[in-house]
Design a protein around this motif. Structure first.
Motif, PDB file in Angstrom:
ATOM      1  N   TYR A 128       5.961  -7.194  -6.710  1.00 28.82           N
ATOM      2  CA  TYR A 128       5.462  -6.200  -7.587  1.00 28.82           C
ATOM      3  C   TYR A 128       4.912  -6.681  -8.896  1.00 28.82           C
ATOM      4  O   TYR A 128       5.381  -8.020  -9.258  1.00 28.82           O
ATOM      5  N   ALA A 129       3.909  -6.363  -9.544  1.00 28.84           N
ATOM      6  CA  ALA A 129       3.290  -6.483 -10.688  1.00 28.84           C
ATOM      7  C   ALA A 129       3.611  -5.171 -11.780  1.00 28.84           C
ATOM      8  O   ALA A 129       3.554  -4.131 -11.132  1.00 28.84           O
ATOM      9  N   SER A 130       3.929  -5.559 -12.930  1.00 30.30           N
ATOM     10  CA  SER A 130       4.112  -4.536 -13.826  1.00 30.30           C
ATOM     11  C   SER A 130       2.749  -3.786 -13.975  1.00 30.30           C
ATOM     12  O   SER A 130       1.601  -4.282 -14.279  1.00 30.30           O
TER      13      SER A 130
ATOM     14  N   VAL B 243      -2.391  -8.331  -1.849  1.00 26.51           N
ATOM     15  CA  VAL B 243      -1.082  -7.502  -1.457  1.00 26.51           C
ATOM     16  C   VAL B 243      -0.568  -8.413  -0.195  1.00 26.51           C
ATOM     17  O   VAL B 243      -1.381  -8.666   0.916  1.00 26.51           O
TER      18      VAL B 243
ATOM     19  N   SER C 102       3.188  -1.857  -9.233  1.00 20.42           N
ATOM     20  CA  SER C 102       2.110  -1.837  -8.164  1.00 20.42           C
ATOM     21  C   SER C 102       2.290  -3.009  -7.460  1.00 20.42           C
ATOM     22  O   SER C 102       2.906  -3.934  -7.915  1.00 20.42           O
ATOM     23  N   PHE C 103       1.805  -3.109  -6.212  1.00 23.15           N
ATOM     24  CA  PHE C 103       1.773  -4.236  -5.364  1.00 23.15           C
ATOM     25  C   PHE C 103       0.990  -5.204  -6.141  1.00 23.15           C
ATOM     26  O   PHE C 103      -0.160  -4.946  -6.642  1.00 23.15           O
ATOM     27  N   LYS C 104       1.402  -6.475  -6.060  1.00 20.12           N
ATOM     28  CA  LYS C 104       0.684  -7.868  -6.473  1.00 20.12           C
ATOM     29  C   LYS C 104      -0.448  -7.888  -5.759  1.00 20.12           C
ATOM     30  O   LYS C 104      -0.467  -7.537  -4.336  1.00 20.12           O
ATOM     31  N   THR C 105      -1.440  -8.499  -6.342  1.00 18.56           N
ATOM     32  CA  THR C 105      -2.629  -8.858  -5.672  1.00 18.56           C
ATOM     33  C   THR C 105      -2.815 -10.390  -5.400  1.00 18.56           C
ATOM     34  O   THR C 105      -2.396 -10.918  -6.488  1.00 18.56           O
TER      35      THR C 105
ATOM     36  N   ALA D 165      10.015  -9.423  -8.279  1.00 17.96           N
ATOM     37  CA  ALA D 165       8.662 -10.228  -8.609  1.00 17.96           C
ATOM     38  C   ALA D 165       7.717 -10.925  -7.614  1.00 17.96           C
ATOM     39  O   ALA D 165       6.498 -11.161  -8.161  1.00 17.96           O
ATOM     40  N   ASP D 166       8.370 -10.890  -6.539  1.00 16.83           N
ATOM     41  CA  ASP D 166       7.475 -11.684  -5.438  1.00 16.83           C
ATOM     42  C   ASP D 166       6.551 -10.610  -4.991  1.00 16.83           C
ATOM     43  O   ASP D 166       5.467 -10.836  -4.186  1.00 16.83           O
TER      44      ASP D 166
END
Length: 142
Positions: free
Chosen positions: A50-52, A63, A58-61, A47-48
């Protein structure tokens, strides 16, 4: 960022991330089923990083360009800084050599990565053929 910086960033992204007679399409396509999905360094929280994103991750923004993570989808491997086409997957000893054609915003480079799927569903990435330990990655999503 020069080629040396790019190679270092690609290696960092991967590490923190098929026989020779086969065609590249067969080698890259047939040998990739165990690699599909989103991966993160063992001990890190998915969760640190990736985002669903519907069917996958996908990589969290924004990034984190230094996140020890990568996503394999089909014949493509993405790190927080680079997008790589998987040219081939070949066995080499007890490991598999993935030959990647990677590019980021400023450079392109062929990158060689040694990995092996583990029986527990994880992956081990090795820095070279002599690396006895490797680095473990856990799957976050398929």
């Amino acid at each position: 960022m020069g080629v040396v910086g790019f190679v270092g960033a690609a290696a960092l992204g991967l590490s923190l991330a098929a026989s020779a007679g086969m065609s590249d399409a067969l080698a890259a396509g047939g040998g990739l089923s165990a690699y599909q999905g989103a991966w993160v360094l063992e001990g890190r929280d998915c969760a640190d990083v990736y985002a669903s994103a519907g069917k996958g991750a996908s990589f969290k923004t924004p990034v984190d360009i230094f996140a020890p993570a990568f996503i394999v989808s089909g014949k493509r491997l993405r790190t927080p800084m680079a997008i790589c086409g998987i040219k081939s997957v070949r066995p080499t000893g007890d490991r598999q050599l993935l030959v990647l054609d990677c590019a980021n915003a400023v450079a392109g480079q062929e990158v060689r990565v040694y990995m092996i799927p583990q029986s527990n569903g994880a992956l081990r990435r090795y820095y070279n053929e002599q690396d006895p330990t490797g680095t473990g990655y856990q799957r976050c999503s398929r």
